[in-house]
Design an enzyme around this catalytic site. Sequence first.
Site, short mmCIF file in Angstrom:
data_model
loop_
_atom_site.label_atom_id
_atom_site.label_comp_id
_atom_site.label_asym_id
_atom_site.label_seq_id
_atom_site.Cartn_x
_atom_site.Cartn_y
_atom_site.Cartn_z
CG ASN A 155 2.87 2.75 14.68
OD1 ASN A 155 2.50 2.94 13.50
ND2 ASN A 155 2.37 1.53 15.08
CD GLU A 251 -3.08 -2.33 11.22
OE1 GLU A 251 -3.54 -1.88 12.15
OE2 GLU A 251 -1.76 -2.48 10.78
CB CYS A 286 -3.15 -0.71 15.77
SG CYS A 286 -2.16 -1.28 14.64
CD GLU A 464 -2.37 -3.84 5.59
OE1 GLU A 464 -1.70 -3.03 4.80
OE2 GLU A 464 -2.53 -3.58 6.57
#
Length: 487
Positions: A155, A251, A286, A464
């Site tokens: 993405n 993630e 997400c 992150e």
Amino acid sequence: MLDKPAPTGRSLYIGGSWRHPLSGRYVATLNPGTNEPICDVAEASAADIDAAVAAARAGFRMWRQVPPLERGRILKAIAAVVRDNARELAALDAANCGNPVREMIGDAGIAAAQLDFFGGLVTEMKGDTIPMGPDAINLTVRQPLGVVARILAFNHPFMFCAGKMAAPLAAGNAVIIKPPEQAPLSSLRLAELIGGLLPEGVLSVVPGGREAGTALASHPGVDKVALIGSVQAGRAVMKAASDTIKPVLLELGGKNALIAFADADPARVAAAVVAGMNFTWCGQSCGSTSRAFIHRDIYDAVLARLPEKLSGFVPGIPTDEATTMGAIVSANQHDRILDFIASAKAEGARLVCGGRVPDDPRLGGGFYIEPTIFADVTPQMRIAREEIFGPVLSVMPWSDEAQMLETVNSVEYGLTCSIWTNDLVKAHRTALAAEAGFVWVNEVAKHFLGTPFGGWKQSGIGREECLGELIAFTQEKNIHVSLKLPG
């Protein structure tokens, strides 16, 4: 309209040079906006991964000796290259992953900011001293892990490639990038642009599919593997990594909630509901707040405003700078999203807008779906439980706070949550109750560099975009020094 670009390097970038895959296999990569091939790209096999790891281990031995401030300087030089080539890299991503080129230029800026950020943190990998009395000194130091593999999602291909190499490189590791199978071109172009700034082997880019990903996760010469992807992909990476007991950073997916209380302004809530879905890149995020829980007192007022708020998102050719909403990344994903829409209709959800493939003849060859909103969704419906990764929003009314929170937390995911209220007590109470790793109050969809981003439950492991990410690519060593004199 931007031209359809392609990098010169379409093979495997290993050890500072371009190599043909040992199998000789090249596969077509497509433009999802037109469903036409752009070019053929190498597909790495397990044998190619062996070669990449060997080169990375050699590169690591050199890179770990580079003083931290010099590593930081090189990362900032890479950031400058990213900024200088932002339009070209954005055009590559628009053509290859389907996101609008105007938004992809912003992705390049985000990636450059992450490189600068971690380049400035290289002196923060600090240890501690532990009191031992007058006869000893005890201290800890942090050292790089070795070789880090980063497996990327489709993405935001370039942003993930450039931004996610920053922390492990700053910590002194060599990095092997596996770009998304659907959209590898921007990662390959980055290797062309910055390869000469790093010692040979420190950065490798190995396009490929499941075989390459599994080989990286299970390879004994890889010291950590990080993935951005689906829950299913995360489970596969964890299983493959377990054979060598290597740490993972994951993630993963989300089925995120936006919660609006009765005191919130309906116009602001409606704008947030649309903004939180990331319709610009077709909801392929997400972190999208794809479940909107709206208090019954403002439910109708919010729903009435959604079509107008949605009007700015019109599917168009991704490489056109006027486009505000791009294409779905692949035919398989397109079919999957349409199946979710059909199931929502069959289960009794009320279609507020969208739900169709656009009838614009210019878009006939590509993978497009209108921005779609369903109202009166119930928690049992498939669109309320499963991650769609597409432009489909579920809106649900609520009146009982405890029951609403139970429903919010009932899914296996826990990545983001957005809360809308003017009541400070409600805001803090709900933020603490939400089972999610990243919570906004009267805000949605934004990341803030320096703050920890990551999920709870099956939405991931680790954090992150913060100092913690840098530390996660180091390992701690304790050193004890005796000061006792002989005799």
